[in-house]
Enzyme design. Structure first.
Site, PDB file in Angstrom:
ATOM      1  N   ASN A   1       6.291   1.998   2.396  1.00  0.00           N
ATOM      2  CA  ASN A   1       5.632   2.573   1.216  1.00  0.00           C
ATOM      3  C   ASN A   1       4.136   2.718   1.488  1.00  0.00           C
ATOM      4  OD1 ASN A   1       4.404   2.057  -1.842  1.00  0.00           O
ATOM      5  ND2 ASN A   1       6.291   3.236  -1.796  1.00  0.00           N
TER       6      ASN A   1
ATOM      7  N   GLY B   1       4.337  -0.836  -3.140  1.00  0.00           N
ATOM      8  CA  GLY B   1       3.257  -0.842  -2.171  1.00  0.00           C
ATOM      9  C   GLY B   1       2.157   0.129  -2.536  1.00  0.00           C
TER      10      GLY B   1
ATOM     11  N   ARG C   1       1.625   3.314  -2.028  1.00  0.00           N
ATOM     12  CA  ARG C   1       2.005   4.588  -2.648  1.00  0.00           C
ATOM     13  C   ARG C   1       2.417   4.376  -4.097  1.00  0.00           C
ATOM     14  NH1 ARG C   1       5.874   8.480  -3.899  1.00  0.00           N
ATOM     15  NH2 ARG C   1       5.269  10.594  -3.272  1.00  0.00           N
ATOM     16  N   CYS C   2       3.203   3.332  -4.335  1.00  0.00           N
ATOM     17  CA  CYS C   2       3.632   3.054  -5.709  1.00  0.00           C
ATOM     18  C   CYS C   2       2.442   2.835  -6.640  1.00  0.00           C
ATOM     19  CB  CYS C   2       4.511   1.807  -5.743  1.00  0.00           C
ATOM     20  SG  CYS C   2       6.112   1.980  -4.952  1.00  0.00           S
ATOM     21  N   MET C   3       1.379   2.249  -6.121  1.00  0.00           N
ATOM     22  CA  MET C   3       0.240   1.861  -6.962  1.00  0.00           C
ATOM     23  C   MET C   3      -0.785   2.971  -7.135  1.00  0.00           C
ATOM     24  SD  MET C   3      -0.520  -2.097  -5.922  1.00  0.00           S
ATOM     25  CE  MET C   3      -1.006  -1.714  -4.236  1.00  0.00           C
TER      26      MET C   3
END
EC number: 3.5.3.6
Length: 402
Positions: free
Chosen positions: A346, A389, A391-393
């Site tokens: 990620n 991770g 990208r998610c954040m």
């Protein structure tokens, strides 16, 4: 520096503007009784999570990225617009659960709060014990029968994962429907921000019907006009199909790849197993490289055409390249599974060949570097308890076009 044009048409164009959410009081609402329901795998040390997030934000700023914090945007929108206040309160107060008398009193109280305090309540929630002292108990059976520590407004601890609640595709933004009850209201906050914050005046929407679940972690912009959509635990086949048709209608994509993924916690979104690290390169969880397939959806003169092929083959064809390069992490199966669980795949691309990753995934990061990718690492021991991770954040709002 001039005004940056908002919009994204890839995963790897130079990142200019991003929305993050610094974790706050909503994480303090987590306890051993509700942690599963609120989709965390443990109780994060909040102060350390904030330190880790500050490091992440500062790294982005040091690379020339403008960082917009969701809490600031929400407060500013609530300050700017009375309609925003009404919208935020209406989305947070559920008369079906609270009953009409309590819902009316609570709504009136919230509408009278200062913008910063209202923003905090909308994000971190409120318990029955935190209701104003003069709330009338004689007219509400719900109030009398609830435990004081129960939530009158549920907290939103997953707000830190801003990727899921809004998606920029071209010059438009998608405000999706999130799949699980614990996260549904997150989209109401991003909807409010894009509707009422002056920074986003004139921004047009895509996928406005929002009738079927689609989450941003499942949406990868493989190339201009080519969008991959994971279909699994969160995004449904109906959501992927509806998004594809919406993108075709708005001329935002010519090809959408619907990619089935396992319906399990470790692979909740497509970006937990595959992210782009360069214009023609992905890092992918080794255990799915040969297993991933894709349904290619394309608009034709006679309607919509759907065909099936292996994901890597379908992606390369749609992107107009000979082959999509996969970085072989070459990991022992146990290490590969550990690092995938810890969001090793990620990554957030800051530009072609430059990514941000969690430092704990040392083996994956080493293989990326050996393949010529610049890896900028951040700590994530506490941020990772929600299974997300870099990208998610992050929600990219503006990237340089490819």
């Amino acid at each position: 520096m001039g005004v940056v044009e908002l919009g994204t048409n890839s995963e790897v164009g130079a990142l200019r503007v991003v929305i993050l959410h610094r974790p706050g009081g909503e994480l303090l609402r987590l306890n051993p009784r509700n942690v599963d329901q609120l989709l965390f795998d443990g109780l994060p040390w909040v102060a350390r999570a904030q330190e880790e997030h500050d490091q992440f934000a500062e790294l982005l700023r040091s690379r020339g990225v403008e960082v917009l914090l969701l809490s600031d945007l929400l407060t500013e929108a609530l300050t700017h617009s009375g309609a925003a206040r009404m919208q935020g309160v209406a989305a947070a107060v559920d008369a079906r659960r609270l009953g009409v008398p309590l819902a009316q009193e609570l709504s009136a109280y919230l509408r009278g709060l200062e913008p910063a305090r209202l923003a905090q309540v909308l994000m971190a929630g409120m318990t029955f014990n935190e209701l104003p002292a003069d709330t009338r108990t004689d007219v509400s059976l719900v109030l009398r029968m609830h435990h004081g520590g129960d939530f009158v407004i549920d907290p939103l601890p997953n707000l830190v994962f801003t990727r899921d609640s809004s998606i920029w595709i071209g010059p438009r933004v998608v405000i999706p429907t999130l799949a699980l009850r614990a996260r549904v209201r997150e989209a109401s906050l991003t909807d409010l921000i894009y509707a009422h914050h002056p920074r986003f005046t004139g921004v047009r929407r895509a996928y406005e019907s929002r009738t079927a679940p689609v989450e941003g972690g499942d949406v990868l912009l493989l190339a201009p006009g080519v969008v991959a959509v994971g279909v699994g635990e969160r995004t449904t086949p109906a959501g992927a199909e509806a998004l594809a048709r919406s993108l075709f209608d708005d001329d935002l994509a010519h090809t959408v790849l619907a990619v089935p993924i396992a319906q399990r916690r470790a692979q909740m979104h497509l970006d937990t197993v595959c992210t782009m690290v360069d214009t023609d390169t992905v890092v992918m969880y080794a255990n799915v490289v040969d297993a991933l397939s894709a349904f290619t959806i394309q608009r034709t003169p006679s309607g919509v055409e759907i065909s099936e092929a292996p994901f890597l083959e379908a992606a390369a064809t749609a992107m107009g390249i000979d082959k999509l390069r996969v970085i072989d992490t070459g990991l022992d199966p146990v290490i590969a599974e550990r690092e995938q669980w810890d969001d090793g795949n990620n990554t957030l691309a800051l530009s072609p060949g430059v990514v941000v990753a969690y430092e704990r995934n040392a083996q994956t990061n080493m293989r990326l570097q050996e393949a010529g990718i610049e890896v900028l690492t951040i700590a994530g021991s506490e941020l990772g308890t929600g299974r997300g991770g870099p990208r998610c954040m992050s929600c990219p709002v503006a990237r340089d076009p490819l």
